[in-house]
Scaffold this active site. Structure first.
Site, mmCIF file in Angstrom:
data_model
loop_
_atom_site.group_PDB
_atom_site.id
_atom_site.type_symbol
_atom_site.label_atom_id
_atom_site.label_comp_id
_atom_site.label_asym_id
_atom_site.label_seq_id
_atom_site.Cartn_x
_atom_site.Cartn_y
_atom_site.Cartn_z
ATOM 1 N N SER A 138 0.819 -1.205 0.000
ATOM 2 C CA SER A 138 0.000 0.000 0.000
ATOM 3 C C SER A 138 0.852 1.253 0.000
ATOM 4 C CB SER A 138 -0.931 0.007 1.210
ATOM 5 O OG SER A 138 -1.678 1.204 1.262
ATOM 6 N N ASP A 139 0.505 2.175 -0.876
ATOM 7 C CA ASP A 139 1.110 3.498 -0.837
ATOM 8 C C ASP A 139 0.647 4.197 0.448
ATOM 9 O OD1 ASP A 139 2.575 5.664 -1.701
ATOM 10 O OD2 ASP A 139 0.922 6.519 -2.850
ATOM 11 N N LYS A 140 1.434 5.163 0.904
ATOM 12 C CA LYS A 140 1.070 5.884 2.125
ATOM 13 C C LYS A 140 0.123 7.041 1.826
ATOM 14 C CE LYS A 140 3.762 9.029 3.946
ATOM 15 N NZ LYS A 140 2.851 10.211 4.081
ATOM 16 N N VAL A 303 4.619 1.002 1.198
ATOM 17 C CA VAL A 303 5.651 1.285 0.203
ATOM 18 C C VAL A 303 5.513 2.753 -0.170
ATOM 19 C CG1 VAL A 303 6.640 0.632 -2.005
ATOM 20 C CG2 VAL A 303 5.432 -1.069 -0.643
ATOM 21 N N THR A 369 -1.203 -0.810 -4.503
ATOM 22 C CA THR A 369 -1.954 0.422 -4.693
ATOM 23 C C THR A 369 -1.025 1.506 -5.222
ATOM 24 O OG1 THR A 369 -1.571 1.383 -2.498
ATOM 25 C CG2 THR A 369 -3.384 -0.196 -2.712
#
Length: 616
Positions: A138-140, A303, A369
């Site tokens: 997952s992107d932040k 990530v 994502t």
């Protein structure tokens, strides 16, 4: 930027002018490398492999039986001219012709359900992949967090007050720039009733990346003052600073904050009045949703291109974990293993792409994502590429699922929906395997035991229509999602099919021999008995297998019940009236139906421990 800096292709110049030299073109540029990665990315879909594997097993079973049937016919002298059409029809019956259509129907209905949950499906096979997904990268920003900077802390220094700190910061901010930091500062100043009416700004220099600060000059109560805001080191170099500023800035940065220093005062008396810490706060529901994904057996990895400290702090807040790997450590671990990292910080697009490939090499089904052009390679490579709500068109084109609402809630819905679809397809596949084994063994052994064809090719074709296509209604069944990632274990499913197929086969032979020996029915009515027995047991098997617990544990869908009822009524009508088959007495048809229902109810008592032992 300053002279000698690199200007990247695609960058937007908001002000100023410059002359430059082109040093890279094509795939050697930053955008070119991204485009090359997108071209080389390849999503491995398991759906087609699953269908072919199921067909391979069923055809292998039938091929063995047909070979045995031919060998028997040669031994006892039966005419091959009569057996060849029967064998061909038997092979056709083994092919799960409705399987691809049922998979497509189930995933299409799932896509419709997901659209109502805020998830648009760009590739139907991704629904099946989402059921097996066990790792989500997952992107932040924008996914776990709100993608909105907010003032987390205001720390006055050198005897200044918080009001003075916010006053100077607001002077050095301009809402017209739409800079997220300026907007956050002015929003807090408005809430705290910081009075800027008495300040007349006469000059404003927006943030300069080369200087790493912005500056404003204003007249306040007849005095000319300056206000600076920017990177702590840059501001401290231009103003008198409390020696404690550096330690405080490091402390705030370690909490995952973006830290700015603010200085103000008259021209010859500038001093650092304090530090401001900004954070992109997590969505309020992010911790609960990440916990839900973990409960579903999905490991969530963060990530991000942000710094290690920021990434670690946000990951700890939402419950992902604190084991953080920077870019260099990630590159070192790609070959040796990345299992002990929860957070990957300071990563570039090619790093995300390689991370997904490394996880796939370790036999994980990976979700990813992303929102930007640079995320497209990883989104396309992942089995479940998820473009978030504010993603670019390029990211949406590379993804298989597109979210229409911010946050992780849609992803949880996608996983649960996909696992419900898997349960429906598992029911259909098990049912098809059981019926194929029952039909193939029953008809083949029937020829060997009676030295006659116990069913006609016409009735076999009719059986396909009455059973296979009606069972497509399984795609609408009411099911609950599994609590762990689902994987297709075809070998175990075939073993399960053999066990239950054998149990149902015992009933079929019992009814056949009872009708031949006790009722003394001739061959033509016996063929009708065989036909309706296969139809009734086929429909009953659906309800035996659809629920992994006992059959009364949950209610089937109305569409499924209606399809089965219509099928049984039509078959009973044809059998009693003798349409396309020899007629049977209504009492015989009713007795066979009742016997099948009671026998399958008894098997249901054995089903739960059997399925548990077989690992279904």
């Amino acid at each position: 930027g300053a002279a000698g800096d690199t200007a990247w292709a695609g960058a937007v110049v908001r002000r100023g002018e410059a002359s430059g030299e082109v040093i890279a073109t094509g795939e050697r540029t930053y955008f070119g490398r991204t485009a090359k990665l997108v071209a080389s990315a390849k999503t491995v879909s398991h759906l087609q492999t699953i269908i072919f594997t199921i067909v391979k097993y069923l055809m292998a079973i039938n091929a063995v039986l047909v070979a045995a049937l031919f060998a028997y016919c040669l031994m006892v002298g039966l005419r091959l001219a009569d057996i060849i059409p029967f064998a061909l029809i038997l092979m056709v019956a083994a092919v799960p012709a409705a399987l691809p259509a049922t998979f497509t129907l189930a995933t299409a209905l799932g896509a419709l359900e997901l659209a109502g949950c805020g998830v648009l499906v760009a590739r139907l096979s991704a629904i099946e992949e989402a059921a097996a997904m066990d790792v989500l990268c997952s992107d932040k920003t924008g996914t776990i967090t709100c993608n909105r900077l907010a003032l987390a802390a205001a720390l006055p220094l050198t005897g200044a007050s918080e009001a003075e700190l916010l006053f100077m910061a607001a002077l050095a901010s301009d809402e017209a720039t739409q800079d997220p930091i300026d907007v956050a500062i002015l929003a807090v100043a408005g809430k705290r009733a910081i009075d800027l009416q008495g300040a007349r700004r006469v000059d404003f220099v927006p943030f300069d990346p080369a200087l790493k600060l912005c500056e404003a000059t204003a007249v306040v109560d007849g005095r000319r003052i300056r206000a600076l805001k920017g990177a702590p080191q840059a501001v401290a170099a231009r103003a008198n600073a409390d020696p404690a500023w550096e330690a405080e800035a490091e402390r705030l940065a370690a909490q995952g904050s973006r830290v700015l220093a603010v200085a103000g005062g008259q021209e010859d008396a500038l001093r650092v009045v304090g530090l401001l810490a900004f954070q992109d706060p997590p969505h309020e529901d992010s911790p609960a949703l990440i916990a839900s994904l973990k409960n579903l057996g999905v490991r969530v990895l963060m990530v991000t291109g942000d710094g290690v400290a920021t990434a670690r702090a946000v990951a700890a807040q939402v419950g992902i974990g604190e084991r953080t790997c920077g870019r260099m450590e990630l590159k070192q671990r790609l070959a040796t293993g990345i299992a002990d990292c929860d957070v990957f910080a300071e990563v570039l697009p090619e790093d995300k792409f390689e991370l997904v490939r490394a996880l796939q090499r370790d036999r994980h089904v990976v979700g990813m994502t992303g929102d930007g052009v640079n995320d497209a390679p990883a989104l396309k490579q992942a089995e479940v590429g998820i473009a978030v709500a504010n993603a670019t068109d390029v990211a949406k084109a590379a993804a298989s699922l597109v979210l229409t609402r911010a946050g992780l809630g849609n992803i949880v819905a996608a996983v649960e929906t996909s696992r419900r679809i898997y349960q429906r397809m598992l029911t259909y596949t098990l049912n098809k395997i059981i019926k194929t084994i029952e039909i193939a063994l029953f008809l083949s052994l029937g020829v060997m035991l009676t030295r006659s064809l116990i069913i006609t090719p016409l009735l076999i074709v009719l059986l396909l229509f009455t059973n296979d296509f009606v069972t497509m209604s399984i795609a609408t069944d009411h099911v609950t999602h599994s609590v762990s990632p689902d994987r297709w274990d075809i070998r175990t499913m075939v073993v399960t099919g053999l066990v239950f197929g054998t149990l149902v086969l015992m009933l079929s032979f019992s009814l056949f021999f009872f009708a031949r020996s006790v009722l003394e029915l001739p061959l033509a009515p016996l063929r009708t008995v065989v036909f309706i027995t296969l139809v009734f047991t086929g429909q009953g098997t659906v309800y035996l297998i659809r629920e992994r617990a006992h059959f009364w544990h949950s209610r089937p869908s109305l569409g499924m019940l209606a399809a089965s009822a219509a099928d049984i009524v039509a078959v009973c009508f044809f059998a009693v009236r003798g349409i396309l088959m020899a007629p049977l007495a209504p009492v015989v048809v009713a007795a066979i139906l009742l016997t099948c229902a009671c026998y399958l109810a008894l098997i249901d008592l054995l089903k739960v421990p059997l399925l548990r032992r077989l690992g279904i």
